[in-house]
Design an enzyme around this catalytic site. Sequence first.
Site, PDB file in Angstrom:
ATOM      1  N   MET A 196      98.760  44.848 -23.276  1.00 46.04           N
ATOM      2  CA  MET A 196      97.608  43.957 -22.987  1.00 46.04           C
ATOM      3  C   MET A 196      97.970  42.820 -23.752  1.00 46.04           C
ATOM      4  SD  MET A 196      94.470  46.540 -22.890  1.00 46.04           S
ATOM      5  CE  MET A 196      94.335  46.883 -24.502  1.00 46.04           C
ATOM      6  N   LEU A 241     101.187  40.010 -28.295  1.00 49.84           N
ATOM      7  CA  LEU A 241     102.587  41.144 -28.887  1.00 49.84           C
ATOM      8  C   LEU A 241     102.659  40.693 -30.135  1.00 49.84           C
ATOM      9  CD1 LEU A 241     104.362  40.448 -25.295  1.00 49.84           C
ATOM     10  CD2 LEU A 241     102.880  42.054 -26.055  1.00 49.84           C
ATOM     11  N   GLY A 271     105.838  45.853 -32.684  1.00 47.53           N
ATOM     12  CA  GLY A 271     105.538  47.186 -31.928  1.00 47.53           C
ATOM     13  C   GLY A 271     105.901  47.116 -30.524  1.00 47.53           C
ATOM     14  N   HIS A 272     105.435  46.272 -29.924  1.00 47.52           N
ATOM     15  CA  HIS A 272     105.921  45.991 -28.331  1.00 47.52           C
ATOM     16  C   HIS A 272     107.000  45.551 -28.276  1.00 47.52           C
ATOM     17  CE1 HIS A 272     101.398  44.590 -28.856  1.00 47.52           C
ATOM     18  NE2 HIS A 272     101.260  45.451 -27.509  1.00 47.52           N
ATOM     19  N   GLU A 327     104.587  55.681 -29.515  1.00 45.46           N
ATOM     20  CA  GLU A 327     103.838  56.831 -29.967  1.00 45.46           C
ATOM     21  C   GLU A 327     102.630  56.603 -30.778  1.00 45.46           C
ATOM     22  OE1 GLU A 327     106.727  59.004 -32.429  1.00 45.46           O
ATOM     23  OE2 GLU A 327     107.951  59.588 -30.592  1.00 45.46           O
ATOM     24  N   GLN A 385      97.704  58.721 -25.587  1.00 47.12           N
ATOM     25  CA  GLN A 385      97.947  57.800 -24.352  1.00 47.12           C
ATOM     26  C   GLN A 385      99.169  58.072 -23.748  1.00 47.12           C
ATOM     27  OE1 GLN A 385      96.917  53.418 -23.544  1.00 47.12           O
ATOM     28  NE2 GLN A 385      98.876  53.468 -24.224  1.00 47.12           N
ATOM     29  N   SER A 434      97.752  45.135 -32.590  1.00 45.99           N
ATOM     30  CA  SER A 434      96.916  43.708 -32.172  1.00 45.99           C
ATOM     31  C   SER A 434      95.588  43.553 -33.055  1.00 45.99           C
ATOM     32  CB  SER A 434      96.797  43.783 -30.522  1.00 45.99           C
ATOM     33  OG  SER A 434      97.844  44.012 -30.145  1.00 45.99           O
ATOM     34  N   ARG A 435      94.841  44.870 -33.150  1.00 45.71           N
ATOM     35  CA  ARG A 435      93.511  44.437 -33.785  1.00 45.71           C
ATOM     36  C   ARG A 435      93.604  44.402 -35.352  1.00 45.71           C
ATOM     37  NH1 ARG A 435      92.373  48.763 -29.773  1.00 45.71           N
ATOM     38  NH2 ARG A 435      90.794  47.856 -28.327  1.00 45.71           N
TER      39      ARG A 435
HETATM   40  P1  AMP Z   1      98.747  47.726 -26.367  1.00 51.56           P
HETATM   41  O1  AMP Z   1      99.265  46.107 -25.889  1.00 51.56           O
HETATM   42  O2  AMP Z   1      97.936  47.726 -27.411  1.00 51.56           O
HETATM   43  O3  AMP Z   1      98.095  48.394 -25.069  1.00 51.56           O
HETATM   44  O4  AMP Z   1     100.113  48.417 -26.356  1.00 51.56           O
HETATM   45  C1  AMP Z   1     101.018  48.332 -25.428  1.00 51.56           C
HETATM   46  C2  AMP Z   1     102.138  49.529 -25.828  1.00 51.56           C
HETATM   47  O5  AMP Z   1     102.588  49.088 -27.101  1.00 51.56           O
HETATM   48  C3  AMP Z   1     101.593  50.757 -25.960  1.00 51.56           C
HETATM   49  O6  AMP Z   1     102.503  51.710 -25.309  1.00 51.56           O
HETATM   50  C4  AMP Z   1     101.352  50.902 -27.366  1.00 51.56           C
HETATM   51  O7  AMP Z   1     101.520  52.301 -27.878  1.00 51.56           O
HETATM   52  C5  AMP Z   1     102.635  50.325 -27.737  1.00 51.56           C
HETATM   53  N1  AMP Z   1     102.520  50.063 -29.236  1.00 51.56           N
HETATM   54  C6  AMP Z   1     101.384  49.418 -29.924  1.00 51.56           C
HETATM   55  N2  AMP Z   1     101.834  49.288 -31.016  1.00 51.56           N
HETATM   56  C7  AMP Z   1     102.801  49.757 -31.462  1.00 51.56           C
HETATM   57  C8  AMP Z   1     103.565  49.986 -32.646  1.00 51.56           C
HETATM   58  N3  AMP Z   1     103.020  49.673 -33.943  1.00 51.56           N
HETATM   59  N4  AMP Z   1     104.684  50.623 -32.386  1.00 51.56           N
HETATM   60  C9  AMP Z   1     105.158  51.121 -31.366  1.00 51.56           C
HETATM   61  N5  AMP Z   1     104.497  50.988 -30.109  1.00 51.56           N
HETATM   62  C10 AMP Z   1     103.100  50.351 -30.176  1.00 51.56           C
END
Ligand code: AMP
Length: 277
Positions: A30, A33, A36-37, A148, A153, A186-187
């Site tokens: 979403m 970035l 983690g992404h 993870e 999810q 992101s939050r």
């Molecule tokens: P989001 O943009 O928050 O929907 O996240 C997109 C993807 O990035 C999802 O598969 C999340 O699980 C992954 N993600 C978000 N934060 C992390 C993190 N700290 N470590 C690993 N993957 C992450």
Amino acid sequence: MLIARTLDELRRHCATLRERCGSLGLVPTMGALHEGHMALVRAAAAHGAGVVTSIFVNPLQFGPTEDLARYPRDEAGDLAQLAARGCHVAWLPDLATMYPPDDATTISVEGPALRWEGDARPGHFRGVATVCAKLFGQVRPDRAYFGEKDWQQLQVVSRMVADLRLPLEIVGVPTVREADGLALSSRNRFLLPGERRQAVHLFAALEAAAHRLAQGEGADPVLDEARASLTREGFAVDYLALVDGPTLAPLPAARPLARLIAAARLGSVRLIDNMAV
Ligand code: AMP
């Protein structure tokens, strides 16, 4: 890096990429970035596949009282990070492409979607499953990468792909954390400085509880204590539970594949985290 904003562009770029690399890996995001992404992008690239990253803030997975309007957006920053990390195609669909006005199909997963985030955020996983099914149909990846960090999810999407016999593999990537243990999200940018200092206690409480559970202590007292310690540190705890990793069913004690999962709020920010036991 190529940028696709229409389905036509996406199809052309994906066809070229598949010819060049042999297979495609999709990283659904979403936006806003962070590292983690980038771990997902790295995992996809490490496979030698062409890497497609989608950026779409999916309204269907936000509840009516949730933070869709204030969800962080930074397209230029996102594209710069993706290009620097070896992403081949950025897929930036607009709302009408993802949800045409005559749309009549959503996907509802039960089983692992029913509890925890499913309870706290009614409709959330219907939104997640629907947008992922659409992305899988649009990109047709061989593999899709999920963090993870969002454990439930990851299980819901895996269940959907298995149940619908979709021809792709779901790959889970370990959570990337700050030096003090806070999971990147992101939050996190919405945490006030004091809340940022408190936030580390979520990781610390999970780690302490996971350690005791791994020693064979029963879940009830360990979880009660962990909830109480989080409350003392200023959190409003939505849930903290020991569950079977794939099904999310509660467990009375640790066993193989057990997972500790938690959601807790600090001020206006809702944090989720989890770890293996
Ligand atoms: P989001 O943009 O928050 O929907 O996240 C997109 C993807 O990035 C999802 O598969 C999340 O699980 C992954 N993600 C978000 N934060 C992390 C993190 N700290 N470590 C690993 N993957 C992450």
